[in-house]
Scaffold this active site. Sequence first.
Site, PDB file in Angstrom:
ATOM      1  N   ARG A   1       0.705  -1.370  -0.123  1.00  0.00           N
ATOM      2  CA  ARG A   1      -0.148  -0.030  -0.238  1.00  0.00           C
ATOM      3  C   ARG A   1       0.900   1.193  -0.038  1.00  0.00           C
ATOM      4  O   ARG A   1       0.491   2.231  -0.692  1.00  0.00           O
ATOM      5  CB  ARG A   1      -0.989   0.041   1.180  1.00  0.00           C
ATOM      6  CG  ARG A   1      -2.165  -1.156   1.150  1.00  0.00           C
ATOM      7  CD  ARG A   1      -2.731  -1.282   2.282  1.00  0.00           C
ATOM      8  NE  ARG A   1      -3.941  -1.977   2.140  1.00  0.00           N
ATOM      9  CZ  ARG A   1      -4.128  -3.363   1.842  1.00  0.00           C
ATOM     10  NH1 ARG A   1      -3.143  -4.063   1.770  1.00  0.00           N
ATOM     11  NH2 ARG A   1      -5.183  -3.984   1.730  1.00  0.00           N
TER      12      ARG A   1
ATOM     13  N   SER B   1     -13.247 -10.378  -2.726  1.00  0.00           N
ATOM     14  CA  SER B   1     -12.021  -9.917  -2.318  1.00  0.00           C
ATOM     15  C   SER B   1     -11.991  -8.433  -1.987  1.00  0.00           C
ATOM     16  O   SER B   1     -12.395  -7.560  -2.497  1.00  0.00           O
ATOM     17  CB  SER B   1     -10.757  -9.784  -3.363  1.00  0.00           C
ATOM     18  OG  SER B   1      -9.392  -9.225  -2.825  1.00  0.00           O
TER      19      SER B   1
ATOM     20  N   GLN C   1      -9.316  -6.614  -1.671  1.00  0.00           N
ATOM     21  CA  GLN C   1      -8.220  -5.857  -2.225  1.00  0.00           C
ATOM     22  C   GLN C   1      -8.898  -4.950  -3.526  1.00  0.00           C
ATOM     23  O   GLN C   1      -8.278  -4.179  -3.955  1.00  0.00           O
ATOM     24  CB  GLN C   1      -7.265  -6.949  -2.699  1.00  0.00           C
ATOM     25  CG  GLN C   1      -6.547  -7.553  -1.649  1.00  0.00           C
ATOM     26  CD  GLN C   1      -6.015  -8.848  -1.821  1.00  0.00           C
ATOM     27  OE1 GLN C   1      -6.228  -9.242  -2.833  1.00  0.00           O
ATOM     28  NE2 GLN C   1      -5.249  -9.488  -1.013  1.00  0.00           N
TER      29      GLN C   1
ATOM     30  N   ASP D   1      -5.815 -14.902   6.789  1.00  0.00           N
ATOM     31  CA  ASP D   1      -4.516 -15.149   7.094  1.00  0.00           C
ATOM     32  C   ASP D   1      -4.123 -15.898   8.368  1.00  0.00           C
ATOM     33  O   ASP D   1      -2.921 -16.502   8.748  1.00  0.00           O
ATOM     34  CB  ASP D   1      -3.521 -14.198   6.736  1.00  0.00           C
ATOM     35  CG  ASP D   1      -3.495 -13.736   5.027  1.00  0.00           C
ATOM     36  OD1 ASP D   1      -3.778 -14.640   4.228  1.00  0.00           O
ATOM     37  OD2 ASP D   1      -2.890 -12.676   4.779  1.00  0.00           O
TER      38      ASP D   1
ATOM     39  N   ARG E   1      -6.228 -23.568   0.721  1.00  0.00           N
ATOM     40  CA  ARG E   1      -5.597 -23.543   2.057  1.00  0.00           C
ATOM     41  C   ARG E   1      -6.908 -24.341   3.036  1.00  0.00           C
ATOM     42  O   ARG E   1      -6.032 -25.050   4.115  1.00  0.00           O
ATOM     43  CB  ARG E   1      -5.345 -22.168   2.723  1.00  0.00           C
ATOM     44  CG  ARG E   1      -4.320 -21.566   2.047  1.00  0.00           C
ATOM     45  CD  ARG E   1      -3.684 -20.249   2.937  1.00  0.00           C
ATOM     46  NE  ARG E   1      -2.512 -19.774   2.424  1.00  0.00           N
ATOM     47  CZ  ARG E   1      -2.308 -18.701   2.554  1.00  0.00           C
ATOM     48  NH1 ARG E   1      -3.172 -17.531   2.757  1.00  0.00           N
ATOM     49  NH2 ARG E   1      -0.999 -18.278   1.681  1.00  0.00           N
TER      50      ARG E   1
END
Length: 414
Positions: free
Chosen positions: A25, A154, A156, A296, A327
């Site tokens: 960022r 997302s 993001q 995460d 994951r």
Amino acid sequence: MIVRIYPSEISGTIKAPQSKSLAIRLIFLSLFTRIHLHNLVLSEDVIDAINSVRALGVEVKNNSEFIPPEKLEIKKKFIKLKGSGTTLRMLIPIVAAIGGEVTIDAEESLRRRPLKRIVEALSNYGISFSSSSLPLTITGKLSSYNIKISGDESSQYISGLIYALHILNGGSIEILPPISSKSYILLTVDLFNRFGSNVKFYGNKIHINPNNLVEFQGEVAGDYGLASFYALSALLSGGRTTIVNLWEPKEYFGDHSIVKILKEMGATSEYLDGKWYVEAKDKYSSIKVNIDDAPDLAMTIAGLAAIAEGTSEITGIERLRIKESDRIESIRKVLGLYGVGSEVKSNSILIFGINKRMLSSPITDCLNDHRVAMMSSALALVNGGVITSAECVSKSNPNYWQDLLSLNAKISIE
């Protein structure tokens, strides 16, 4: 690279790895103001971000000083990334705001990731896309200052749109619920406001009224998600550690919430004056936790749940399937290799804790996923194990294995 891990007890003080979310960022902020990052760790994801802003006209000196161009424009018609999903998803709306034509491609791990929501959203505002996955050619210029986008794929994209609307001198974003990983949107909002902008986030709407941004010179703060693997290593091995270079945890749920989660599971886990103190206990409690806003953290929680009493449940895991690996499946496989049972449901995973003396000593391939290697290495500290393709940690924390050595881990690197 092969890393052999022997039973060890973690102890000592370690500096938290730099936050790649924050570093990326800050690098993208160089589109607007001068940024000088001291001692920047050049992980693969950070290098992707550097190459991206360079392609948009930012002058980069010594991979640490970033000088914005007089005029933003797409300098390179082809941008090749390695594996940074954050960079990719933020870059798409940014190049759409600048306008022109560019093709973006990356390694296979990113080619597998869906881009459906950003393609759907921007196609309504003057942008053409060659497909909804990589390789992707983007053509046109954003024709609206008020963007609607689904928030389920997302966060993001929304962070990237905040940058895009600064390029367009303001506007608004309406996020269609559910909003996943909201904490990362808040990180972007906080960052812009700290640099002098005026960004408001209420409910599902973001309003951007840009101001001139101040310059920044300093070091990137630490990453709670990456640092949590040092904490996990201490807790599994019966040791203790102090992790420094971390900002004070925010009130909202995010990666920093791991401090509280580990404490709820019975560990000594306290933050005080920029330091995170972690110490093992004889036993840990199972937990039920929703990680949708901080995906995460899944592997750290799963690692401690492996030796917790009872059955733990991690919910809000749906988007873990579109990370560097699937994951959900990776957690199940790694736990299974160490002799820990688990059960995957539609949007949760159950983990059946065992006595840590019963953990196996397996050979684990990292599956091209840095967090798989980190989770497995922490488990291996109990009774030993081997990690293959261990260089995968370079994606986020190239110093990981050396850091473990500094914490008295007994490992050999081949």
